[in-house]
Write a protein that holds these residues in place. Structure first.
Motif, PDB file in Angstrom:
ATOM      1  N   TYR A  97      36.102  36.950  46.226  1.00 38.49           N
ATOM      2  CA  TYR A  97      37.539  35.467  45.791  1.00 38.49           C
ATOM      3  C   TYR A  97      38.622  36.208  45.472  1.00 38.49           C
ATOM      4  O   TYR A  97      39.148  37.103  45.655  1.00 38.49           O
ATOM      5  N   LEU A 109      40.547  39.578  45.623  1.00 34.72           N
ATOM      6  CA  LEU A 109      40.440  40.558  44.367  1.00 34.72           C
ATOM      7  C   LEU A 109      39.032  40.564  44.121  1.00 34.72           C
ATOM      8  O   LEU A 109      38.776  41.103  44.593  1.00 34.72           O
ATOM      9  N   GLY A 110      38.177  39.749  43.860  1.00 33.19           N
ATOM     10  CA  GLY A 110      36.861  39.430  44.155  1.00 33.19           C
ATOM     11  C   GLY A 110      36.199  40.240  42.699  1.00 33.19           C
ATOM     12  O   GLY A 110      37.370  40.612  42.091  1.00 33.19           O
ATOM     13  N   ASP A 111      35.707  40.133  42.558  1.00 39.41           N
ATOM     14  CA  ASP A 111      34.397  41.408  41.644  1.00 39.41           C
ATOM     15  C   ASP A 111      35.027  42.821  42.524  1.00 39.41           C
ATOM     16  O   ASP A 111      33.734  43.306  42.224  1.00 39.41           O
ATOM     17  N   GLY A 112      35.439  42.892  41.814  1.00 35.26           N
ATOM     18  CA  GLY A 112      35.795  44.568  41.481  1.00 35.26           C
ATOM     19  C   GLY A 112      35.083  45.286  40.549  1.00 35.26           C
ATOM     20  O   GLY A 112      34.910  46.698  40.759  1.00 35.26           O
ATOM     21  N   SER A 141      36.511  46.458  44.262  1.00 36.62           N
ATOM     22  CA  SER A 141      37.473  46.637  43.718  1.00 36.62           C
ATOM     23  C   SER A 141      38.852  47.959  43.896  1.00 36.62           C
ATOM     24  O   SER A 141      39.457  48.599  42.728  1.00 36.62           O
ATOM     25  N   ARG A 142      39.506  47.214  44.927  1.00 35.44           N
ATOM     26  CA  ARG A 142      40.681  47.888  45.256  1.00 35.44           C
ATOM     27  C   ARG A 142      40.521  49.301  44.543  1.00 35.44           C
ATOM     28  O   ARG A 142      40.592  49.503  45.593  1.00 35.44           O
ATOM     29  N   ASP A 145      38.536  51.636  39.408  1.00 34.44           N
ATOM     30  CA  ASP A 145      36.787  52.423  39.518  1.00 34.44           C
ATOM     31  C   ASP A 145      35.415  51.581  39.634  1.00 34.44           C
ATOM     32  O   ASP A 145      34.059  52.254  39.352  1.00 34.44           O
ATOM     33  N   VAL A 281      45.298  35.730  29.737  1.00 30.46           N
ATOM     34  CA  VAL A 281      45.022  35.665  31.975  1.00 30.46           C
ATOM     35  C   VAL A 281      44.722  34.989  32.049  1.00 30.46           C
ATOM     36  O   VAL A 281      43.703  35.076  33.232  1.00 30.46           O
ATOM     37  N   ASP A 285      42.017  34.044  39.243  1.00 30.75           N
ATOM     38  CA  ASP A 285      40.842  34.423  39.510  1.00 30.75           C
ATOM     39  C   ASP A 285      39.952  34.403  37.834  1.00 30.75           C
ATOM     40  O   ASP A 285      39.002  34.295  37.721  1.00 30.75           O
ATOM     41  N   ASN A 286      40.719  34.022  37.012  1.00 32.76           N
ATOM     42  CA  ASN A 286      40.005  33.748  35.752  1.00 32.76           C
ATOM     43  C   ASN A 286      40.051  32.171  35.020  1.00 32.76           C
ATOM     44  O   ASN A 286      39.696  31.854  33.964  1.00 32.76           O
TER      45      ASN A 286
HETATM   46  P1  AMP Z   1      41.179  41.277  35.019  1.00 35.82           P
HETATM   47  O1  AMP Z   1      42.704  40.669  34.975  1.00 35.82           O
HETATM   48  O2  AMP Z   1      40.205  41.997  34.908  1.00 35.82           O
HETATM   49  O3  AMP Z   1      40.236  39.445  35.348  1.00 35.82           O
HETATM   50  O4  AMP Z   1      40.744  41.288  37.083  1.00 35.82           O
HETATM   51  C1  AMP Z   1      41.401  40.837  38.180  1.00 35.82           C
HETATM   52  C2  AMP Z   1      40.813  41.306  39.505  1.00 35.82           C
HETATM   53  O5  AMP Z   1      41.013  42.640  38.966  1.00 35.82           O
HETATM   54  C3  AMP Z   1      40.057  41.537  39.393  1.00 35.82           C
HETATM   55  O6  AMP Z   1      39.561  41.151  40.976  1.00 35.82           O
HETATM   56  C4  AMP Z   1      38.449  42.242  38.392  1.00 35.82           C
HETATM   57  O7  AMP Z   1      37.707  42.977  39.797  1.00 35.82           O
HETATM   58  C5  AMP Z   1      39.711  43.644  39.393  1.00 35.82           C
HETATM   59  N1  AMP Z   1      39.043  44.459  38.275  1.00 35.82           N
HETATM   60  C6  AMP Z   1      39.474  45.091  36.707  1.00 35.82           C
HETATM   61  N2  AMP Z   1      39.447  45.793  36.448  1.00 35.82           N
HETATM   62  C7  AMP Z   1      38.844  46.875  37.475  1.00 35.82           C
HETATM   63  C8  AMP Z   1      37.703  48.274  37.633  1.00 35.82           C
HETATM   64  N3  AMP Z   1      37.981  49.293  36.488  1.00 35.82           N
HETATM   65  N4  AMP Z   1      37.662  48.513  38.467  1.00 35.82           N
HETATM   66  C9  AMP Z   1      37.566  47.279  39.877  1.00 35.82           C
HETATM   67  N5  AMP Z   1      38.315  46.309  39.382  1.00 35.82           N
HETATM   68  C10 AMP Z   1      38.738  46.112  38.428  1.00 35.82           C
END
Ligand code: AMP
Ligand code: MG
Length: 538
Positions: A97, A109-112, A141-142, A145, A281, A285-286
């Protein structure tokens, strides 16, 4: 499977993985950070952890899965819900996503760090996606980790369940597992990195699809995928609207669906405003396509009522996502979704009309919600003055929102004098400013018109109180309460996590002996990280 048995075991869970079956899957299964084109999901396996240990599990979600409460104590449970072991039928994947972050398009972004294990179909025939948060890296995961730490995992686990019991639509949480590993985090991005205990939450929802899932395919002009995704969402979660795949007028179904997403999002904002929840936030994406609260990060609960308050230090300067802005940001996000699905519809007018309906729905919902909070039979012409009056009053001196409404239900509809009223309300105030004459006058004036209004409804005091107590919670997951549980959990004591999980099951009831969980923020929590200050680092 013995269907007469009251419970299933873990190994009897049945999976029906509609996502991987119906939508384009990334042909590459190489788990490296990359841009993924032409697919909705990528198959990926969770990473193994050294020593998974169950911290807590939600009795309600075990029941949804038809699992016995004891099943959570089975060592295999912690293995499965840390990601160490897959059950037969699981087919783990991560979503692709995109999203608008703080107002700007951020691309993929996607499921990181979220890995969907699969979709359980329970005995009631409901589909529930099991999703691990913090189970390792994915193609999305960009630079990060893929892991999560105890503090943010406790917060997500507890708040998911607390929100449900408050009656607020939300993703749920099945379990919280510590990994036995340490994770490096710089909590305030200020060069003070330290190791923190790692954890994994298993979240559950009928679907984790976000506005950003539509945006990414629209941004890449992948219109076929956009259509497949939208059709999939409608057929799996909004089937009452009709099947766009077989309809002669799929546009009409897409429009009905978009209207429904607007309606649910507006209703969600009314709920957040009612209970004093600040997401922190609200990037696209949220935003859940089902209108659920999703992705508990630097969220917070209003303590002293302040429309401009945000718990997220990352947003402290712009305050884009502060409490009072949430409804308007919901609409901004709805606009982004409208842009994304426009290629499926090809007409602006029906989308604009739906966006207008968001405002109408929110405004009407907010009025009715405020009328309920104040204990009126229903909203009526003229109540807006009382509503704006109470909002002004709450901001004149530092007033705890939750306690205020809870105490207001005890105000006698007969005049009892401003000093008696103040005595009743005094535990809501954070300092002595309420004793000044300006405030006293304002309170008296407001209470006079409030009482006048109560006389019109003519409820008995006890009946009004009963109604008000159903919408004004006594127990909310105050930031400092979560922080106490986190401090203990980081030291290996999980008792307070379990205690809070339990207290937050009955937020509207008096719970004799547990009044300390309904107390306003203590002084020590005023500037304590985790209580008044949070960041996206988790
Ligand atoms: P968030 O602000 O938590 O909604 O995250 C925004 C983006 O960053 C999403 O694509 C998350 O999957 C990614 N993300 C946040 N924390 C991590 C992490 N520790 N490792 C990998 N991806 C992350
Ligand atoms: Mg997120």
């Amino acid at each position: 499977m013995n269907s007469a048995a009251p419970f299933d075991t873990l190994n009897q869970l049945k999976f029906d993985n509609r996502v991987n079956r119906s939508l384009p899957v990334d042909p590459s299964e190489i788990n490296t950070t990359r841009q993924v084109h032409g697919a909705c999901v990528s198959r990926v396996l969770p990473e193994n952890v050294i020593a998974p240990h169950l911290v807590a599990a939600s009795a309600e979600m075990l029941e949804v899965l038809n699992l016995a409460p004891e099943e959570a104590q089975n060592p295999e449970f912690a293995e499965v819900f840390s990601g160490n072991k897959q059950l037969e039928g699981m087919d783990p994947y991560a979503w692709c996503y995109g999203g608008h972050q703080f107002g700007n398009w951020a691309g993929q972004l996607g499921d990181g760090r979220a890995i969907n294990l699969g979709e359980v179909i329970n005995r009631q025939g409901e589909h529930w996606v099991l999703q691990l948060k913090g189970a390792g890296m994915t193609p999305y995961s960009r630079m990060a980790d893929g892991l999560a730490v105890m503090r943010s995992s406790v917060r997500e686990f507890l708040c998911s369940e607390a929100m449900h019991h408050l009656g607020v639509p939300t993703t749920r949480a099945l379990s919280l597992v510590s990994t036995g590993e340490q994770v490096m985090r710089d909590m305030f991005y200020n060069g003070n990195a330290r190791e923190e205990p790692g954890a994994v939450v298993c979240r559950m929802a009928p679907s984790f699809i976000r506005f950003g899932n539509f945006e990414i395919h629209a941004s890449r002009k992948e219109n076929d995928i956009l259509r497949q995704l939208t059709t999939f969402v409608i057929n799996s979660e909004f089937s009452e609207l009709g099947d766009p795949a077989t309809s002669a007028h799929p546009q009409a179904i897409y429009i009905r669906w978009f209207n429904e997403v607007c309606r649910r999002t507006a209703d969600l904002m009314v709920h957040w405003m009612r209970v004093g929840f600040v997401h922190g936030v609200m990037n696209t994406d949220n935003m859940s396509i089902l209108g659920l609260t999703i992705d508990y990060g630097p969220y917070g609960w209003l303590e002293n009522f302040d429309l401009g308050w945000t718990p997220n230090t990352t947003d402290a300067s712009g305050k884009r996502y502060c409490y009072g802005n949430q409804p308007q940001i919901g609409m901004w996000n709805i606009n982004r979704l409208a842009n994304a699905i426009y290629p499926l519809i090809g007409e602006v007018e029906p989308l604009e009309e739906a966006i207008r309906s968001y405002s109408d729905r929110f405004n009407q919902g907010q009025r009715e919600m405020m009328a309920q909070k104040l204990g009126f039979a229903q909203w009526r012409e003229g109540d807006d003055d009382l509503i704006s009056g109470v909002v002004a009053l709450l901001q004149m001196v530092e007033t705890d929102m939750t306690l205020f409404y809870r105490m207001l239900s005890k105000v006698d509809k007969q005049e009892s004098g401003v000093d008696a009223d103040l005595e009743l309300l005094q535990s809501c105030f954070y300092d002595d400013a309420y004793k000044n004459d300006t405030y006293k006058d304002a309170l008296k004036r407001w209470l006079d018109s409030y009482r006048q209004r109560l006389l019109d409804d003519n409820f008995e005091n006890v009946d009004r109180k009963q109604g008000m107590d159903l919408v004004n919670p006594k127990y909310v997951l105050r930031n400092y309460l979560a922080q106490i549980a986190i401090d203990k959990a980081e030291a290996g004591d999980y008792s307070e996590v379990k205690k809070l999980l339990d207290v937050m099951r009955k937020p509207y009831e008096e719970q004799p002996g547990l009044e300390q969980y309904a107390e306003k923020r203590p002084l020590w929590a005023m500037n304590r990280p985790g209580c008044s200050m949070l960041s996206c680092s988790s």
